[in-house]
Structures are given as C-alpha cells and as structure tokens.
Design an enzyme around this catalytic site. Structure first.
Site, PDB file in Angstrom:
ATOM      1  N   ARG A  30       0.845  -1.207   0.000  1.00 52.66           N
ATOM      2  CA  ARG A  30       0.000   0.000   0.000  1.00 52.66           C
ATOM      3  C   ARG A  30       0.881   1.259   0.000  1.00 52.66           C
ATOM      4  O   ARG A  30       2.074   1.174   0.294  1.00 52.66           O
ATOM      5  CB  ARG A  30      -0.956  -0.044   1.203  1.00 52.66           C
ATOM      6  CG  ARG A  30      -1.875  -1.281   1.162  1.00 52.66           C
ATOM      7  CD  ARG A  30      -2.970  -1.197   2.175  1.00 52.66           C
ATOM      8  NE  ARG A  30      -3.918  -0.140   1.858  1.00 52.66           N
ATOM      9  CZ  ARG A  30      -4.885   0.248   2.681  1.00 52.66           C
ATOM     10  NH1 ARG A  30      -5.040  -0.338   3.854  1.00 52.66           N
ATOM     11  NH2 ARG A  30      -5.720   1.214   2.322  1.00 52.66           N
TER      12      ARG A  30
ATOM     13  N   TYR B 182       1.223   4.866   4.736  1.00 53.32           N
ATOM     14  CA  TYR B 182       1.161   3.711   5.636  1.00 53.32           C
ATOM     15  C   TYR B 182       2.522   3.180   6.076  1.00 53.32           C
ATOM     16  O   TYR B 182       2.585   2.284   6.918  1.00 53.32           O
ATOM     17  CB  TYR B 182       0.355   2.589   4.966  1.00 53.32           C
ATOM     18  CG  TYR B 182      -1.040   3.036   4.554  1.00 53.32           C
ATOM     19  CD1 TYR B 182      -1.921   3.556   5.494  1.00 53.32           C
ATOM     20  CD2 TYR B 182      -1.460   2.967   3.225  1.00 53.32           C
ATOM     21  CE1 TYR B 182      -3.186   3.983   5.139  1.00 53.32           C
ATOM     22  CE2 TYR B 182      -2.729   3.388   2.851  1.00 53.32           C
ATOM     23  CZ  TYR B 182      -3.586   3.896   3.809  1.00 53.32           C
ATOM     24  OH  TYR B 182      -4.833   4.318   3.454  1.00 53.32           O
TER      25      TYR B 182
ATOM     26  N   ASN C  85      -7.837  -0.748  14.345  1.00 52.06           N
ATOM     27  CA  ASN C  85      -7.749   0.041  13.124  1.00 52.06           C
ATOM     28  C   ASN C  85      -8.778  -0.552  12.160  1.00 52.06           C
ATOM     29  O   ASN C  85      -8.498  -1.553  11.486  1.00 52.06           O
ATOM     30  CB  ASN C  85      -6.341  -0.025  12.517  1.00 52.06           C
ATOM     31  CG  ASN C  85      -6.238   0.853  11.288  1.00 52.06           C
ATOM     32  OD1 ASN C  85      -7.242   1.331  10.758  1.00 52.06           O
ATOM     33  ND2 ASN C  85      -5.019   1.069  10.806  1.00 52.06           N
TER      34      ASN C  85
ATOM     35  N   ALA D 277     -10.912   0.929   6.125  1.00 48.49           N
ATOM     36  CA  ALA D 277     -11.997   1.579   5.376  1.00 48.49           C
ATOM     37  C   ALA D 277     -13.337   1.509   6.108  1.00 48.49           C
ATOM     38  O   ALA D 277     -14.200   2.387   5.922  1.00 48.49           O
ATOM     39  CB  ALA D 277     -12.117   0.949   3.993  1.00 48.49           C
TER      40      ALA D 277
ATOM     41  N   GLU E 106      -8.867   3.703  19.087  1.00 44.04           N
ATOM     42  CA  GLU E 106      -8.895   3.747  17.612  1.00 44.04           C
ATOM     43  C   GLU E 106      -7.508   4.152  17.112  1.00 44.04           C
ATOM     44  O   GLU E 106      -6.907   5.090  17.642  1.00 44.04           O
ATOM     45  CB  GLU E 106      -9.923   4.784  17.152  1.00 44.04           C
ATOM     46  CG  GLU E 106      -9.996   4.942  15.645  1.00 44.04           C
ATOM     47  CD  GLU E 106     -10.757   6.207  15.205  1.00 44.04           C
ATOM     48  OE1 GLU E 106     -11.049   7.077  16.054  1.00 44.04           O
ATOM     49  OE2 GLU E 106     -11.021   6.309  14.000  1.00 44.04           O
TER      50      GLU E 106
ATOM     51  N   HIS F 193      -5.001   4.779  13.493  1.00 48.78           N
ATOM     52  CA  HIS F 193      -4.773   4.851  12.040  1.00 48.78           C
ATOM     53  C   HIS F 193      -3.303   5.113  11.782  1.00 48.78           C
ATOM     54  O   HIS F 193      -2.676   5.931  12.475  1.00 48.78           O
ATOM     55  CB  HIS F 193      -5.612   5.961  11.400  1.00 48.78           C
ATOM     56  CG  HIS F 193      -7.067   5.736  11.591  1.00 48.78           C
ATOM     57  ND1 HIS F 193      -7.773   4.814  10.853  1.00 48.78           N
ATOM     58  CD2 HIS F 193      -7.941   6.273  12.480  1.00 48.78           C
ATOM     59  CE1 HIS F 193      -9.029   4.802  11.270  1.00 48.78           C
ATOM     60  NE2 HIS F 193      -9.151   5.673  12.264  1.00 48.78           N
TER      61      HIS F 193
ATOM     62  N   ARG G  85      -6.795  13.869   4.936  1.00 49.49           N
ATOM     63  CA  ARG G  85      -6.753  13.294   3.589  1.00 49.49           C
ATOM     64  C   ARG G  85      -8.063  13.625   2.858  1.00 49.49           C
ATOM     65  O   ARG G  85      -8.582  14.721   2.994  1.00 49.49           O
ATOM     66  CB  ARG G  85      -6.475  11.792   3.694  1.00 49.49           C
ATOM     67  CG  ARG G  85      -5.096  11.503   4.310  1.00 49.49           C
ATOM     68  CD  ARG G  85      -4.847  10.025   4.501  1.00 49.49           C
ATOM     69  NE  ARG G  85      -4.911   9.301   3.234  1.00 49.49           N
ATOM     70  CZ  ARG G  85      -4.956   7.976   3.132  1.00 49.49           C
ATOM     71  NH1 ARG G  85      -4.925   7.225   4.234  1.00 49.49           N
ATOM     72  NH2 ARG G  85      -5.017   7.392   1.951  1.00 49.49           N
TER      73      ARG G  85
HETATM   74  C1  DQA Z   1      -6.414   3.700   7.608  1.00 49.41           C
HETATM   75  C2  DQA Z   1      -7.083   4.911   6.970  1.00 49.41           C
HETATM   76  C3  DQA Z   1      -8.325   4.486   6.213  1.00 49.41           C
HETATM   77  O1  DQA Z   1      -8.952   5.624   5.626  1.00 49.41           O
HETATM   78  C4  DQA Z   1      -7.963   3.522   5.102  1.00 49.41           C
HETATM   79  O2  DQA Z   1      -9.119   3.082   4.445  1.00 49.41           O
HETATM   80  C5  DQA Z   1      -7.134   2.383   5.564  1.00 49.41           C
HETATM   81  C6  DQA Z   1      -6.128   2.594   6.607  1.00 49.41           C
HETATM   82  C7  DQA Z   1      -5.072   4.067   8.283  1.00 49.41           C
HETATM   83  O3  DQA Z   1      -4.571   3.249   9.034  1.00 49.41           O
HETATM   84  O4  DQA Z   1      -4.532   5.149   8.046  1.00 49.41           O
HETATM   85  O5  DQA Z   1      -7.210   1.286   5.014  1.00 49.41           O
HETATM   86  O6  DQA Z   1      -7.272   3.197   8.631  1.00 49.41           O
END
Ligand code: DQA
Length: 140
Positions: A17, A22, A71, A74, A95, A97, A104
């Site tokens: 990805r 990421y 996490n 999506a 939570e 990310h 974004r």
């Molecule tokens: C995510 C952010 C989400 O918008 C995205 O769909 C992901 C990863 C992140 O870890 O930054 O798959 O959760």
C-alpha cells in the site's frame, strides 16, 4: 491485562500500500514491534477483510479482553455494525490509524468509530499503535 489488536480490510497488504501514508512495514512487522514494546500486556492479533467477522470478534472479546486496539481501516468510514459492537465492549477502546486520516480525502473524515472509543491515535504509522499500547499501559 489482555489486549486484542484488530486490523480491518487491506491491512494484511501493508508493504504493497502507499508508503507515504502507511509506511513500509508489513502487518506482521508492526505486530512484532508491538510485542517487543509491551512486555507487561498480553497482546493478541486479529485481521479480517470482512465486516461481519470483525463484529463477531468484538462480540467474543466482550467477556474475554480488558482492552481493544482497533484500526477498522476503510470500515471506519462506513460501518455502523462495527460501531455498535464496540459500543457494547466495556474495557478500554483505542482507535488507531497509520495515516493522518483527518487530513486526507473528505470521505475519510466521516468516522463512525471515534466517539465510541476512549481515544484516537493517527498519523504516526507504526507508532500510532505504540501510542495505543502506551495509553493502555498508563490507564490500566
Ligand atoms: C487507515 C485509513 C483508512 O482511511 C484507510 O481506508 C485504511 C487505513 C489508516 O490506518 O490510516 O485502510 O485506517
């Protein structure tokens, strides 16, 4: 202290990805990084690309875990079902990310998860997860 780390769709593909969002690590490498930095917690890991399976895993955690790090990927932006499952969990909920999800695309600012969690860590790639582990260590 038992902690379940849940990762949603496409996070099994980390490494493929976009690295600017990421990072370069695989999910296994992130999980190992957490294991190396959380010795006093019992961490278990779950990843699924399926919404219902994530809901079932959260339900199973209700009487078996003290904390969840999630996490939802999506599903963060779409899933009332994951939200409702998390709402039932009485332990610590964090939570996470990898990316700066609020900085974004507009659709990533829609978030069904945040207000049923105790705290959110985002934008620090693998260290967003480490922040979550440290939060649990400091609040257990
Ligand atoms: C995510 C952010 C989400 O918008 C995205 O769909 C992901 C990863 C992140 O870890 O930054 O798959 O959760």
């Amino acid at each position: 202290m038992k902690v379940l780390v849940i990762n949603g769709p496409n996070l099994n593909m980390l490494g493929y990805r976009p690295k600017e969002h990421y990072g370069a690590l695989t999910l296994d490498e992130i999980n190992n990084y957490l294991l190396e930095n959380s010795s006093s917690l019992e961490l278990n890991f779950y990843q699924s690309n399926y919404e219902g399976d994530i809901v079932t895993e959260i339900q199973k955690a209700i009487n078996n875990y003290d904390a969840i790090i999630i996490n939802p990927a999506a599903y963060t932006h779409t899933s009332v079902a994951i939200r409702d499952a998390l709402e039932m969990f009485r332990g610590i909920k964090v939570e996470v990310h990898l990316s700066h999800v609020d900085e974004r695309e507009d659709f990533r600012r829609i978030n069904y998860i945040r207000d049923v969690c105790d705290i959110t860590f985002s934008g620090r790639q693998k260290d967003s997860y480490l922040d979550a582990v440290n939060y649990i260590l400091n609040n257990k």
